[in-house]
Design a protein around this motif. Structure first.
Motif, PDB file in Angstrom:
ATOM      1  N   GLU A   1       0.619  61.683  63.399  1.00  0.00           N
ATOM      2  CA  GLU A   1       0.337  60.349  63.927  1.00  0.00           C
ATOM      3  C   GLU A   1      -1.029  60.315  64.609  1.00  0.00           C
ATOM      4  N   GLN A   2      -1.365  61.390  65.330  1.00  0.00           N
ATOM      5  CA  GLN A   2      -2.666  61.452  65.995  1.00  0.00           C
ATOM      6  C   GLN A   2      -3.799  61.525  64.980  1.00  0.00           C
ATOM      7  N   VAL A   3      -3.553  62.238  63.878  1.00  0.00           N
ATOM      8  CA  VAL A   3      -4.576  62.334  62.825  1.00  0.00           C
ATOM      9  C   VAL A   3      -4.914  60.946  62.296  1.00  0.00           C
ATOM     10  N   ASN A   4      -3.876  60.159  62.004  1.00  0.00           N
ATOM     11  CA  ASN A   4      -4.106  58.809  61.482  1.00  0.00           C
ATOM     12  C   ASN A   4      -4.850  57.936  62.479  1.00  0.00           C
ATOM     13  N   GLN A   5      -4.516  58.097  63.740  1.00  0.00           N
ATOM     14  CA  GLN A   5      -5.215  57.320  64.765  1.00  0.00           C
ATOM     15  C   GLN A   5      -6.687  57.711  64.833  1.00  0.00           C
ATOM     16  N   MET A   6      -6.953  59.005  64.761  1.00  0.00           N
ATOM     17  CA  MET A   6      -8.334  59.485  64.831  1.00  0.00           C
ATOM     18  C   MET A   6      -9.142  59.075  63.604  1.00  0.00           C
ATOM     19  N   LEU A   7      -8.482  58.987  62.440  1.00  0.00           N
ATOM     20  CA  LEU A   7      -9.183  58.561  61.230  1.00  0.00           C
ATOM     21  C   LEU A   7      -9.719  57.132  61.366  1.00  0.00           C
ATOM     22  N   ASP A   8      -9.057  56.333  62.200  1.00  0.00           N
ATOM     23  CA  ASP A   8      -9.480  54.943  62.410  1.00  0.00           C
ATOM     24  C   ASP A   8     -10.392  54.784  63.618  1.00  0.00           C
ATOM     25  N   ASP A   9     -10.701  55.879  64.280  1.00  0.00           N
ATOM     26  CA  ASP A   9     -11.530  55.830  65.484  1.00  0.00           C
ATOM     27  C   ASP A   9     -12.998  56.014  65.091  1.00  0.00           C
ATOM     28  N   PRO A  10     -13.844  55.014  65.292  1.00  0.00           N
ATOM     29  CA  PRO A  10     -15.265  55.136  64.917  1.00  0.00           C
ATOM     30  C   PRO A  10     -16.014  56.192  65.728  1.00  0.00           C
ATOM     31  N   ASP A  11     -15.386  56.668  66.783  1.00  0.00           N
ATOM     32  CA  ASP A  11     -16.020  57.679  67.634  1.00  0.00           C
ATOM     33  C   ASP A  11     -15.611  59.094  67.227  1.00  0.00           C
ATOM     34  N   THR A  12     -15.075  59.222  66.009  1.00  0.00           N
ATOM     35  CA  THR A  12     -14.547  60.511  65.539  1.00  0.00           C
ATOM     36  C   THR A  12     -15.161  60.885  64.195  1.00  0.00           C
ATOM     37  N   VAL A  13     -15.479  62.170  64.041  1.00  0.00           N
ATOM     38  CA  VAL A  13     -15.992  62.709  62.785  1.00  0.00           C
ATOM     39  C   VAL A  13     -15.016  63.766  62.274  1.00  0.00           C
ATOM     40  N   PHE A  14     -14.554  63.621  61.025  1.00  0.00           N
ATOM     41  CA  PHE A  14     -13.694  64.618  60.395  1.00  0.00           C
ATOM     42  C   PHE A  14     -14.557  65.528  59.524  1.00  0.00           C
ATOM     43  N   ILE A  15     -14.389  66.841  59.685  1.00  0.00           N
ATOM     44  CA  ILE A  15     -15.116  67.770  58.830  1.00  0.00           C
ATOM     45  C   ILE A  15     -14.142  68.727  58.139  1.00  0.00           C
ATOM     46  N   ASP A  16     -14.386  68.926  56.850  1.00  0.00           N
ATOM     47  CA  ASP A  16     -13.531  69.740  55.984  1.00  0.00           C
ATOM     48  C   ASP A  16     -14.049  71.169  55.975  1.00  0.00           C
ATOM     49  N   MET A  17     -13.229  72.114  56.432  1.00  0.00           N
ATOM     50  CA  MET A  17     -13.643  73.507  56.516  1.00  0.00           C
ATOM     51  C   MET A  17     -13.177  74.324  55.311  1.00  0.00           C
ATOM     52  N   ARG A  18     -13.042  73.672  54.177  1.00  0.00           N
ATOM     53  CA  ARG A  18     -12.669  74.382  52.951  1.00  0.00           C
ATOM     54  C   ARG A  18     -13.887  74.496  52.035  1.00  0.00           C
ATOM     55  N   ASN A  19     -13.713  75.206  50.930  1.00  0.00           N
ATOM     56  CA  ASN A  19     -14.788  75.376  49.963  1.00  0.00           C
ATOM     57  C   ASN A  19     -14.982  74.107  49.133  1.00  0.00           C
ATOM     58  N   HIS A  20     -16.127  74.043  48.463  1.00  0.00           N
ATOM     59  CA  HIS A  20     -16.454  72.848  47.680  1.00  0.00           C
ATOM     60  C   HIS A  20     -15.401  72.535  46.625  1.00  0.00           C
ATOM     61  N   TYR A  21     -14.914  73.539  45.914  1.00  0.00           N
ATOM     62  CA  TYR A  21     -13.961  73.275  44.835  1.00  0.00           C
ATOM     63  C   TYR A  21     -12.630  72.754  45.361  1.00  0.00           C
ATOM     64  N   GLU A  22     -12.333  73.012  46.639  1.00  0.00           N
ATOM     65  CA  GLU A  22     -11.147  72.436  47.263  1.00  0.00           C
ATOM     66  C   GLU A  22     -11.405  70.981  47.650  1.00  0.00           C
ATOM     67  N   TYR A  23     -12.525  70.759  48.312  1.00  0.00           N
ATOM     68  CA  TYR A  23     -12.898  69.405  48.754  1.00  0.00           C
ATOM     69  C   TYR A  23     -13.042  68.472  47.561  1.00  0.00           C
ATOM     70  N   GLU A  24     -13.554  68.984  46.461  1.00  0.00           N
ATOM     71  CA  GLU A  24     -13.863  68.157  45.302  1.00  0.00           C
ATOM     72  C   GLU A  24     -12.639  67.429  44.749  1.00  0.00           C
ATOM     73  N   VAL A  25     -11.466  68.060  44.796  1.00  0.00           N
ATOM     74  CA  VAL A  25     -10.273  67.443  44.205  1.00  0.00           C
ATOM     75  C   VAL A  25      -9.438  66.670  45.216  1.00  0.00           C
ATOM     76  N   GLY A  26      -9.722  66.842  46.517  1.00  0.00           N
ATOM     77  CA  GLY A  26      -8.941  66.102  47.507  1.00  0.00           C
ATOM     78  C   GLY A  26      -9.453  66.315  48.914  1.00  0.00           C
ATOM     79  N   HIS A  27      -9.424  65.264  49.738  1.00  0.00           N
ATOM     80  CA  HIS A  27      -9.852  65.369  51.133  1.00  0.00           C
ATOM     81  C   HIS A  27      -9.399  64.127  51.902  1.00  0.00           C
ATOM     82  N   PHE A  28      -9.541  64.184  53.209  1.00  0.00           N
ATOM     83  CA  PHE A  28      -9.202  63.033  54.044  1.00  0.00           C
ATOM     84  C   PHE A  28     -10.258  61.943  53.875  1.00  0.00           C
ATOM     85  N   GLU A  29      -9.829  60.722  54.051  1.00  0.00           N
ATOM     86  CA  GLU A  29     -10.730  59.578  53.930  1.00  0.00           C
ATOM     87  C   GLU A  29     -11.937  59.760  54.851  1.00  0.00           C
TER      88      GLU A  29
END
Length: 349
Positions: free
Chosen positions: A139-167
């Motif tokens: 629930e907190q993740v979803n709230q943070m995704l809508d918070d303009p004061d928040t940056v999400f960064i993906d700590m996986r490799n490119h081939y992982e990010y390429e097929v799926g990631h958070f909005e």
């Protein structure tokens, strides 16, 4: 003295697994804690896991344990109890149960001792990996995704990010986790006054990454508890919108768990929408890349005409060509617009 490693061929072990009639559960877990004697711990765990017909990949190091395994359904509770009793640090440990599972993720138990369970390249003795960022629930993740004061960064490799990631999540353009850590701090420098949320597949990378960011002076750092796997499970259980788009890449024979119907990647050969990873069938290549069904048929499961031609040669000639050739796993890295030769090492997860 009991045998503490496998002595049967992969082909036979896979055939045995496919012949099993009892379903299996694919499970992943990790824990950062001090292991005084990893080799002795490894041998004891190998015997314990073997008795429960556990397959999979387990890494131990002085800093802890990292595992991706499959367990017969009838042994899951016994496995959980045995793991919890094995060491006080493992008591009550969260086990990530696979989201999209056919039970055929592994067919052999491999257990190795490493210097670290996550290859991070950090040599600074002042760094405290236990000083992690805040844990976020679904629930907190979803709230943070809508918070303009928040940056999400993906700590996986490119081939992982390429097929799926958070909005809206940012990719850290680096080849390995050890390269991602300083790059993440560099990229986020202009956002030190914002909330920074880090995530990965099961939590092991982003947990250490959050500690690294705090060590670099970032104060508003969080990471998703249990990674993508736990987030999706809890969001579904609680009837929350699942904000992860596409597929979650996993380091076993499945190569991915379908999270949403969106296909956000493309075939690396023809550009058609596709998010199915495969390894080139040429034994001298094994490139990890995305291939659509049409190209799989056209190239016989190979990544190029050259590999297709080599794959069709008599086995003796293929072996002769492979002799002396570097045979590290190769990964197509579209973000670098080239074929990147790198060890596809699951310890990075």
């Amino acid at each position: 003295m009991p045998v503490l490693h496998n002595r049967v061929s992969n082909e036979e072990l896979k055939a045995r697994m496919l012949a099993e009639t009892e379903p299996r559960k694919t499970i992943s877990f990790y824990k950062y804690f001090t292991i005084e004697d990893p080799n002795t711990t490894r041998d004891a765990l190998y015997l314990a896991f073997s008795q429960l017909a556990v397959f999979g990949r387990v890494y131990l190091a002085p800093e802890g344990i990292n595992a991706q395994i499959s367990v017969p359904e009838s042994n899951v509770e016994a496995f959980r109890e045995q793991l919890y009793r094995f060491h006080p640090a493992l008591d009550g440990l969260r086990l990530n149960i696979a989201l999209d599972d056919d039970g055929r993720s592994f067919w052999v138990l491999r257990m190795k001792v490493r210097d670290r369970i996550v290859a991070d390249g950090i040599d600074d003795p002042a760094f405290d990996p236990s000083n992690v960022g805040d844990y976020l629930k679904a629930e907190q993740v979803n709230q943070m995704l809508d918070d303009p004061d928040t940056v999400f960064i993906d700590m996986r490799n490119h081939y992982e990010y390429e097929v799926g990631h958070f909005e809206g999540a940012l990719e850290i353009p680096a080849d390995t986790f050890r390269e991602q850590l300083p790059k993440a701090a560099e990229m986020m420098a202009p956002y030190k006054d914002k909330n920074i949320v880090m995530y990965c597949t099961g939590g092991i990378r982003c947990e250490k990454a959050s500690a690294w960011m705090k060590y670099q002076g970032f104060t508003r750092v969080a990471h998703i508890e249990g990674g993508i796997i736990e987030y999706v499970r809890k969001a579904r259980e609680q009837g929350l919108p699942v904000r992860f788009i596409g597929k979650n890449f996993v380091f076993d024979a499945r190569m991915g768990e379908r999270i949403s119907p969106d296909v956000i990647a493309h075939c690396h050969q023809c550009g058609a929408p596709c998010d199915s990873h495969t390894n080139c069938k040429n034994e001298g290549c094994h490139l990890l890349f995305i291939q659509c069904p049409a190209c799989a048929e056209k190239y016989d499961g190979c990544c190029s005409e050259q590999c297709q031609q080599e794959h069709q040669l008599p086995e003796a000639e293929q072996r002769q060509r492979r002799a002396g050739r570097e045979n590290a796993a190769r990964i197509f890295n579209k973000s670098r617009q080239r074929l990147k030769l790198t060890l596809n090492n699951p310890e990075d997860e």
